[in-house]
Design an enzyme around this catalytic site. Structure first.
Site: not given
Ligand code: ATP
Length: 611
Positions: A217, A434
């Protein structure tokens, strides 16, 4: 209202128009390739002139074609032999014997002109030039698309701009991550009312580094921070700065910061900062120079912020360990916010957020799904909800039920169901394999809770025994690890006991068991005789990848490690053999039930194995 500078457009994929230069270049290349291939294809064994004459004398040659001084010929069909060709060359001194010899042996002779005709000869000679000129024009076009004024701007920032009214995501949409949100609250307040801070001479961090595994996120949090503050959001990934040409990245950085300053207060988000911000290693290569220049420019821009320029830079990485120390110095990315993989409660929260728009059936228990998704990131959970909705839609359902979530989870974790035909004997073997894992996991004191056993082939596996810890573990005790190895050996051990032989199906179990045992002995100091010493055999290369390093301990130690690894696995094997032998009746019961139902859930397993 004052004119705002034009908003940078999202980068367009480069288009390379198909015009005459391109067409001619491709044609020239095609003709050259065909020419080359034909020359190669028609090439047959070249023989000396003397051997050619000898072949004519022995009546072996059927026909020849003379082109200038080149002879191309075909041998006569001999018993059992393939008819094949040959080539040779006439000597520079005229051989007056040859024609009578050919006539005497009835060799068919064709004479071809060496001339291609003036036009063709000219074309063949010109081909390489046409190719080079075509290439020149094409590359000019490609570059002008990028370089020339109004042509897309090679050196212009590629950052995407979202105006505040376009940013819909808010902190409420982000589940969990309470600490991270709290850390960023101050930034939001500052961006909202910079004057309040500036008046008191308070220095707010210019840069915040968001660190965490993929999908946790980071991007979402950065965007929501801009959303909460109501400021423009510039986003770019580190790799978008860096091109083949040295200096381009730096000017893109300059351009992006200029625009962000003009729109201040604003927020810049650089994703994957590690692709430009890796520790400067002094390694070779143009790309490295380009990376360094880009990094230096980012640092210079951040240093150059004036007090009234309210621009905050958020950067994200999942490799904070490889970042250049200069990036982390005070005044740059000196505030760090860590985003971890969500624990059970946070997973449930994330599932709640993502099921807001999904008609969820009454039987759905998000807590159970959260418990069965250890190691899933926020992005994985969002994907899980979507997969479940897709599965329910495929079955024409009105709502998404628990089963759809379970199936979606299995699909993500284990891969799609596989149409593999197993004979009843093979299926029985998989069932015992399994059951061997499951019974061992059930009986050992440190075995994680059994969630499911299945003998439906999925992905690469013919069957699966799934365990999940009650709570997400971050540290592993020695007894837990020994039990883990023992459980991994359970499948093979059951096969050995029931069928009198082991099979290749245990290959992956053995790999995991050996891997774990080696870590225990050589890294985690879990061997009595070797003591608390670590002999790590991996290191990072200059690209940040984990690679094996040359062994820096003696052969004698290596032998001792190997012996300890084998001894540990041997002890675990003896343990599981004894356990299964003593529990043969329960093992049969479990395997029979698997043959009957193919999949057993947590409760079924408990009922079956309880006595
Ligand atoms: P990367 O390192 O791959 O760029 P990131 O850490 O930037 O990933 P995001 O692109 O922000 O991750 O997250 C991808 C998606 O995961 C978001 O669009 C959202 O839908 C979901 N997501 C991630 N964390 C959360 C959270 N804490 N609450 C709700 N949705 C989340």
């Amino acid at each position: 209202m004052a004119d705002q500078p034009a908003a940078p457009q999202p980068p367009e994929p480069p288009r390379y128009p198909l015009n005459w230069a391109t067409i001619i270049m491709w044609l020239a290349m095609a003709v050259m390739t065909v020419n080359l291939l034909m020359n190669n294809a028609s090439r047959t064994a070249e023989i000396p002139y003397s051997e050619f004459k000898e072949a004519v004398r022995s009546d072996k040659v059927e026909m020849i074609v003379l082109t200038g001084s080149e002879i191309a010929g075909r041998y006569k069909f001999m018993d059992g032999e393939q008819q094949s060709g040959f080539t040779s060359r006439l000597p520079s001194v005229a051989d007056t014997e040859l024609i009578p010899l050919l006539e005497a042996h009835k060799v068919v002779v064709q004479v071809r002109s060496t001339e291609h005709g003036p036009l063709l000869t000219l074309l063949i000679n010109l081909l390489p030039w046409i190719f080079i000129i075509g290439l020149f024009f094409l590359s000019r076009q490609m570059l002008s698309k990028q370089f020339l004024p109004g042509g897309g701007g090679f050196t212009k920032s590629k950052a995407r701009l979202a105006e505040p009214q376009d940013i819909k995501v808010r902190y409420d949409d982000i589940a969990g991550l309470q600490n991270a949100k709290a850390d960023l609250r101050e930034i939001i307040e500052y961006l909202k009312a910079p004057a309040r801070y500036q008046k008191l001479g308070a220095h707010i961090p210019k840069g915040v580094l968001l660190m965490g595994p993929p999908g946790t996120g980071k991007t979402m949090l950065a965007r929501a921070t801009a959303g909460e503050a109501g400021v423009p959001f510039f986003s770019i990934t580190g790799s978008e700065f860096v091109e083949m040409f040295v200096g381009v990245g730096a000017s893109r950085v300059r351009d992006m910061f200029t625009e962000a300053r003009q729109k201040a207060p604003s927020l810049i988000f650089i994703d994957e900062i590690d692709s430009v911000g890796r520790a400067r290693s002094g390694a070779f290569g143009t790309n490295n120079d380009e990376r360094e220049q880009t990094l230096n420019q980012i640092l210079a821009e951040m240093d150059g912020f004036r007090a009234e320029e309210t621009v905050v830079v958020l950067a994200a990485t999942n490799r904070p360990d490889v970042l250049d120390a200069a990036l982390l110095r005070p005044g740059r990315f000196d505030r760090k916010v860590t985003l971890d993989l969500p624990q059970k409660a946070a997973r449930e929260e994330i599932l709640k957020v993502h099921t807001r728009q999904v008609p969820v059936a009454d039987d759905v228990n998000l807590a159970t799904i959260a418990a069965g998704t250890v190691g899933f990131s926020g992005a994985d959970l969002a994907n899980l909800v979507n997969e479940a909705a897709l599965l329910a839609a495929r079955e024409n359902r009105e709502t998404v039920g628990q089963q759809a979530f379970e199936n979606a989870r299995d699909k993500i974790l284990l891969g799609d169901r596989r149409e593999t035909f197993l004979t009843p004997e093979e299926k029985n073997r998989v069932a015992y394999h399994e059951a061997g894992h499951a019974l061992t996991a059930f009986d050992l004191p440190h075995g994680d809770v059994l969630r499911k056993i299945s003998i439906i082939p999925r992905g690469k596996a013919l069957g699966v025994t799934e365990q999940a810890p009650e709570e997400d573990r971050v540290n592993y005790g020695q007894h837990y690890l020994e039990d883990r190895i023992t459980i991994l050996l359970g499948g093979r051990s059951a096969e050995k006991m029931i069928f009198g032989e082991v099979s290749s199906g245990a290959a992956d179990d053995l790999k995991q068991a050996t891997h774990l045992a080696r870590h225990m002995i050589s890294e985690w100091g879990m061997s009595e005789s070797l003591g608390p010493v670590t002999w790590d055999e991996t290191q990072e290369n200059f690209l940040g990848q984990t690679v094996s390093k040359p062994r820096d301990y003696s052969e004698h130690t290596a032998e001792k490690i190997d012996a300890e690894v084998s001894a540990l696995i041997g002890r675990c094997e003896a343990r599981v053999d004894a356990l299964l032998l003593a529990q043969r009746e329960r093992l049969d019961r479990l395997a029979d039930s698997l043959m009957q139902h193919e999949t057993l859930g947590e409760d079924d397993i408990r009922v079956l194995l309880a006595s």
